[in-house]
Design an enzyme around this catalytic site. Sequence first.
Site, mmCIF file in Angstrom:
data_model
loop_
_atom_site.group_PDB
_atom_site.id
_atom_site.type_symbol
_atom_site.label_atom_id
_atom_site.label_comp_id
_atom_site.label_asym_id
_atom_site.label_seq_id
_atom_site.Cartn_x
_atom_site.Cartn_y
_atom_site.Cartn_z
ATOM 1 N N ARG A 187 4.567 -12.851 9.876
ATOM 2 C CA ARG A 187 5.265 -11.581 9.683
ATOM 3 C C ARG A 187 6.659 -11.684 10.268
ATOM 4 O O ARG A 187 6.876 -12.389 11.242
ATOM 5 C CB ARG A 187 4.573 -10.473 10.477
ATOM 6 C CG ARG A 187 3.276 -10.014 9.974
ATOM 7 C CD ARG A 187 2.748 -8.947 10.921
ATOM 8 N NE ARG A 187 3.163 -7.629 10.494
ATOM 9 C CZ ARG A 187 2.574 -6.957 9.515
ATOM 10 N NH1 ARG A 187 1.573 -7.485 8.852
ATOM 11 N NH2 ARG A 187 2.978 -5.755 9.194
ATOM 12 N N LYS A 205 4.326 0.424 9.711
ATOM 13 C CA LYS A 205 4.431 1.707 9.009
ATOM 14 C C LYS A 205 3.863 2.855 9.847
ATOM 15 O O LYS A 205 4.379 3.961 9.821
ATOM 16 C CB LYS A 205 3.685 1.637 7.682
ATOM 17 C CG LYS A 205 4.546 1.091 6.569
ATOM 18 C CD LYS A 205 3.858 1.236 5.238
ATOM 19 C CE LYS A 205 2.877 0.116 5.044
ATOM 20 N NZ LYS A 205 2.336 0.038 3.689
ATOM 21 N N GLU A 213 0.870 -1.168 0.000
ATOM 22 C CA GLU A 213 0.000 0.000 0.000
ATOM 23 C C GLU A 213 0.915 1.229 0.000
ATOM 24 O O GLU A 213 1.788 1.329 0.854
ATOM 25 C CB GLU A 213 -0.876 -0.008 1.260
ATOM 26 C CG GLU A 213 -1.962 1.021 1.202
ATOM 27 C CD GLU A 213 -2.803 1.055 2.471
ATOM 28 O OE1 GLU A 213 -3.434 2.086 2.710
ATOM 29 O OE2 GLU A 213 -2.817 0.043 3.214
#
Length: 554
Positions: A261, A271, A33
């Site tokens: 992850r 982020k 994204e």
Amino acid sequence: MSEKKTHFIQNIINEDLAAGKYPDGVHTRFPPEPNGYLHIGHAKSICLNFGLAIENDGKCNLRYDDTNPTKEDTEYVDSIEEDIKWLGFSWDDRKFYASDYFEKLYEYAVILIKKGLAYVDDLSAEEIRQYRGTLTEPGKESPYRNRSVEENLDLFSRMRAGEFKDGEKVLRAKIDMASPNIVMRDTVIYRIAHAHHHRTGDAWRIYPMYDFAHPLSDAIENITHSVCTLEFEEHRPFYDWLLDSLDFDANARPKQIEFARLNLTNTVTSKRKLRQLVEENYVAGWDDPRMPTLSGLRRRGYTPAAIRNFCDEIGVAKSNSVVNIAMLEHFLRDDLNERADRIMAVLKPLKVTLTNYPEDKTEYLPADNHPTRGGKRYLPFSREIYIERDDFMEDAPKKFFRLKPGGEVRLKHAYIIRCDEVVKDENGNITELKCSVDMESKSGCPNANRKIKGTIHWVEKNSAIPSEVRLYDYLLTTDENGNISGDFIASLNKNSLETVNALIEPSVKYTAPGTHYQFLRMGYFVVDKDSTPQKLIFNRSVGLKDSWAKVKDK
Ligand code: ATP
Ligand code: MG
């Protein structure tokens, strides 16, 4: 990359290929994204997705998952591409944007409505939350759930036309409000947002939700294996429901596979948190060398090979864990050991006058650039030099093999010296040492091999280049288990940056940003992007001590 790695995702691919599925080959994607800079966790995903394509002779797309107009920016798009290329991967001509599919996605939503599988809901976000139920209680159906297909089609087209305000209506999938999986309780698939999009501008007043856009983008691009992180596991039934409902062939359509992850000790890989560090000026920007962003790691002196090797080594797991940052450092050291020339730099200088060395003499002593690659340079040597302040101790313990009063030490690539006198200022601080040189102890002379316990580095006074050296440490302090206690801002390491005025041998004078060096005995350093011949700046990439080897063998 000849030998196929074995991990559970590769096993799934092997089975699929053996069963004759996906005749056009393996096709993965990396779907960032564009709302921030890529970090080391993304590197894991990049290495995995592009790596699977390479290993299976397939393809990997770059797809921007840009369905959230308010947070996205072209600055991020540019940095993402730079970072992926830097890591050594290529999407060739397959760069896509979910926003390119907005029209198609809209059509798919209309099909769902026509099939009675989606409806426009007037409940507010808060009401939707209340109606959703909990893990132990089923949800409640919205009073708008049974609108007719015609009414839904009409309302949805008016949502698109911008007739309603943000939050006034949403489009929801019509599945099962009593499903044990909350994602299946009529997930919202479109929302109204009167917002400017970085690519589609003001064309759209409604935007698809991730859960809707992602599976369909995968299907549109003929992705075969849609690899994502574990938090999407509960979304997989919806992924499948959506593609089934829209009649994508169950044998040919993409399948979602989740893996753990990557989390690292002493830093954050979110982020949102990284943005907070930048916006609240805890660091100097996204590429601050303390940041776990790829641009920060690059500026810190990390190499693509070090990061790729690290990602390979940690493998692909199915349960979340925290990897010790010492392991990442280990792979950097490993790569820089080969890559970096050895030079001498004195970070905290102490002046030494060599009392018996001729005053007007300068000689040039040969020094190897690298233990295996070879190459030589010549180091100026004269009566005044600098050594590392820590390499001298006045009241030294027995085991201190560096310089002490009356003691001897070898200067790397040069002579043996003996400390005869310690000069102090009026406050008792040591300002200088007076030493004598064994003039017969340099290479090729009779005492060249005289046994001396300690060897230290040095620079010659007149030729040394004053340089700024930035000594970085971990961004966060953690307890011995690598855990951060409470708010991560409170755990920020106050000593994560120490800047020193160092003196460096003259061979670095015209060095270029990005050049790696090992400062003998001090660690690996890289020339900062802001460095110029007028003002050299070096960043410490990593120290020499491999604490990972220790952890590993425990
Ligand atoms: P963040 O939580 O940092 O905002 P994100 O998942 O929202 O990360 P995206 O840009 O959506 O960021 O991520 C792109 C891809 O990278 C996704 O497939 C995501 O699963 C993967 N990814 C993100 N963080 C990690 C991580 N720590 N380890 C492995 N893969 C990750
Ligand atoms: Mg995401």
